[in-house]
Enzyme design. Structure first.
Site, PDB file in Angstrom:
ATOM      1  N   LYS A  82       1.371  -0.576  10.598  1.00  0.00           N
ATOM      2  CA  LYS A  82       2.495  -0.788   9.690  1.00  0.00           C
ATOM      3  C   LYS A  82       2.718   0.496   8.912  1.00  0.00           C
ATOM      4  CE  LYS A  82       3.246  -1.634   5.523  1.00  0.00           C
ATOM      5  NZ  LYS A  82       4.569  -0.966   5.282  1.00  0.00           N
ATOM      6  N   GLY A  91       7.900  -2.616   8.325  1.00  0.00           N
ATOM      7  CA  GLY A  91       8.289  -3.625   7.352  1.00  0.00           C
ATOM      8  C   GLY A  91       7.697  -3.334   5.990  1.00  0.00           C
ATOM      9  N   GLY A 105       5.349  -3.954   2.555  1.00  0.00           N
ATOM     10  CA  GLY A 105       3.951  -4.301   2.349  1.00  0.00           C
ATOM     11  C   GLY A 105       3.718  -5.743   1.972  1.00  0.00           C
ATOM     12  N   VAL A 133       4.627  -7.684   5.743  1.00  0.00           N
ATOM     13  CA  VAL A 133       3.869  -7.259   6.924  1.00  0.00           C
ATOM     14  C   VAL A 133       2.448  -6.835   6.549  1.00  0.00           C
ATOM     15  CG1 VAL A 133       3.812  -5.620   8.836  1.00  0.00           C
ATOM     16  CG2 VAL A 133       5.992  -6.567   8.077  1.00  0.00           C
ATOM     17  N   GLY A 134       2.332  -6.018   5.504  1.00  0.00           N
ATOM     18  CA  GLY A 134       1.004  -5.557   5.112  1.00  0.00           C
ATOM     19  C   GLY A 134       0.078  -6.704   4.751  1.00  0.00           C
ATOM     20  N   GLU A 190      -8.222   4.873   1.371  1.00  0.00           N
ATOM     21  CA  GLU A 190      -8.013   6.244   0.901  1.00  0.00           C
ATOM     22  C   GLU A 190      -6.895   6.157  -0.123  1.00  0.00           C
ATOM     23  OE1 GLU A 190      -6.682   9.464  -0.093  1.00  0.00           O
ATOM     24  OE2 GLU A 190      -5.679   9.573   1.856  1.00  0.00           O
ATOM     25  N   CYS A 210      -2.097  13.412  -2.381  1.00  0.00           N
ATOM     26  CA  CYS A 210      -3.123  12.702  -3.151  1.00  0.00           C
ATOM     27  C   CYS A 210      -4.248  13.624  -3.590  1.00  0.00           C
ATOM     28  CB  CYS A 210      -3.667  11.520  -2.352  1.00  0.00           C
ATOM     29  SG  CYS A 210      -4.292  11.962  -0.717  1.00  0.00           S
ATOM     30  N   GLU A 266      -1.958   9.369 -11.861  1.00  0.00           N
ATOM     31  CA  GLU A 266      -1.412  10.121 -10.734  1.00  0.00           C
ATOM     32  C   GLU A 266       0.114  10.083 -10.789  1.00  0.00           C
ATOM     33  OE1 GLU A 266      -2.441  10.592  -6.061  1.00  0.00           O
ATOM     34  OE2 GLU A 266      -2.051   8.552  -6.740  1.00  0.00           O
TER      35      GLU A 266
END
Length: 493
Positions: free
Chosen positions: A180, A211, A213, A216-217, A255, A289, A389
């Site tokens: 995904k 798709g 999150g 689908v996630g 990650e 990141c 962040e």
């Protein structure tokens, strides 16, 4: 051979998803628009897959696992070698596509966005020539078996690199994959699927379900026939994945975010260190990141460092990402632009000194999701812009009195993904780096090694990617205890 433009059209106009070795329509009718962040124009739509699509993809991956997991390393290597060749052949298309869908300047798209997935795939081709999937320990035969069906959920900032870092390693291990990609940048995943469709990979080994999150996630994470989730993205989303995956005790590799410190020690070449530090953050418009977004400078050198950082930020060429001269393009979406500008405003409101940049868009760029390269000075370590962040071209400079204070400030973070240390003495820099609570440290600007482990401490995640460490994330060891007469060495208790 089709031209770059013709090949891109086949990607931009794709209306299907890829399941069980074939392109098929989604079970639903909703689509996701893909917007060029430099022009703010919709350049494509892709299906918004449904839970039914996820089920079909997982069923295909589970069925394919029975034979794919039993292939030899040499057989898997042959497939990965063909995948590598396909990526090399379409490198120019990859670069153009990533520039179009997420705004990376063409130079970065060519060298990094296309170059990294090519290099990573090649590294796994080479690794499968030598990696031992079995070892003898006393009277035990330890076999390293694939984790099973892997859900790979990937971000938008280095879209194809993050996909390939997971997919190539999982395939090398003998796992099957349901991918995904980010809904912001799904087109590069389509190009990858097109390559995979031409290399003869057995049906069901790789599946693509684009798709959002939340649909689908989450369906992948909770699916009982998914054995492992490999996710790259925000710490907030990573926490949610960990919660959902706990119900089925599946393995989760995360990650996540970072707020990396760049510690410039008193003996460092200040001009070089500051220049490299600013360039590191501005690369990919700050959407990295591992970016060294906190610059820690010895107080006696601090004001000079502020001037150097300002000059470096203000001299960076901001503009059209298709222009080879551009160094900083737009951020990937309107939502990301607004998020970064909000952080800049917050820094000003909290009393940080704005040295360069600001919330206003760059001059002469009325269209596009651009953010001016921004430098803050007089930042205290607990300010929001020093702790959270931002994921944009924003650098904060923090002074320190001595190495112990520098170490304390650097460690004052929820994150621990990357960092940098600059010093005239490599030995001194390495000694300092060993004390940092972070998964990776660049010494005097050293480059990323694609064979070394990549991953973080603390809330930057768990697990590792790249090289042997990345391969072994997708393997699980099984011990076969053999009769003592069939082995040498000591037996267990």
């Amino acid at each position: 051979m089709a031209s770059e433009k013709e090949s891109l059209i086949t990607v931009l106009e794709h209306k299907d998803i890829y399941i069980d070795g074939a392109w098929r329509p989604s079970a639903g009718e909703e689509v996701t628009e893909v917007v060029n962040p430099a022009t703010e124009q919709v350049i494509a739509t892709v299906p918004a897959s449904t839970v039914k699509d996820v089920d079909a993809a997982v069923v295909a991956a589970r069925a394919a696992l029975r034979t794919w997991s039993r292939t030899t390393a040499a057989e898997r290597r042959a497939f990965l070698d063909r995948l590598h060749q396909g990526l090399v052949q379409r490198a120019d298309e990859i670069a153009a596509l990533v520039t179009a869908e997420m705004g990376a300047p063409r130079q970065i798209s060519t060298q990094v966005q296309a170059g990294l997935p090519i290099a990573v795939t090649a590294s796994y081709v080479r690794l499968l020539e030598t990696y031992e999937f079995e070892e003898r320990i006393g009277n035990s035969l330890v076999v390293k078996e694939p984790m099973g069906v892997v859900a790979a959920i990937t971000p938008w900032n280095y879209p194809l690199h993050q996909i390939v870092a997971k997919v190539a390693a999982a395939l090398a291990a003998g796992c099957t994959v349901v991918l995904k990609p980010s809904e912001v940048t799904p087109l590069n995943a389509y190009l990858l699927a097109q390559i995979i469709d031409t290399i003869g990979l057995p049906a069901g080994v790789f599946n693509l379900v684009p798709g959002i999150g939340a649909v689908v996630g989450e369906a992948l994470v909770v699916h009982p026939d998914v054995d492992m989730v490999s996710f790259t993205g925000s710490t907030r989303a990573g926490k949610r994945i960990g919660e959902l995956a706990a119900a089925t005790i599946k393995k989760v590799a995360l990650e996540l975010g970072g707020k990396s410190a760049n510690i410039i020690l008193p003996d460092a070449d200040l001009e070089s260190a500051v220049r490299d530090g600013v360039a590191n953050v501005l690369r990919n418009s700050g959407q990295t990141c591992t970016a060294w977004t906190r610059m820690l400078v010895y107080r006696d050198s601090y004001e000079r460092a502020v001037e150097l950082a300002r000059d470096a930020a203000e001299s960076a060429a901001v503009g059209d990402p298709t222009d080879e001269r551009t160094q900083v393009g737009p951020v990937a979406s309107a939502a990301q632009r607004d998020r970064v500008r909000d952080y800049i405003a917050d820094g000003i409101n909290q009393g940080a000194r704005l040295v360069a940049g600001g919330v206003e868009p760059p001059a002469g760029l009325p269209t596009g999701y651009y953010v001016r390269p921004t430098v803050f000075a007089d930042v205290t370590e607990n300010m929001t812009i020093a702790q959270e962040e931002i994921f944009g071209p924003v650098i904060v400079l923090i002074p320190y009195e001595d190495e112990e204070e520098a170490l304390r400030i650097a460690s004052n973070s929820l994150y621990g993904l990357s960092g940098a240390v600059f010093s005239a003495s490599e030995e001194r820099a390495v000694a300092f780096a060993r004390r940092l609570d972070t998964g990776m440290v660049h010494i005097n600007g050293a480059r990323l090694n694609l064979l070394a482990p990549f991953g973080g401490y603390k809330q930057s995640g768990n697990g590792r990617e790249l090289g042997v460490y990345g391969l072994e994330e997708f393997l699980q060891p099984k011990s076969l205890q053999l009769p003592a007469s069939a082995s040498s060495g000591r037996t267990g208790p």
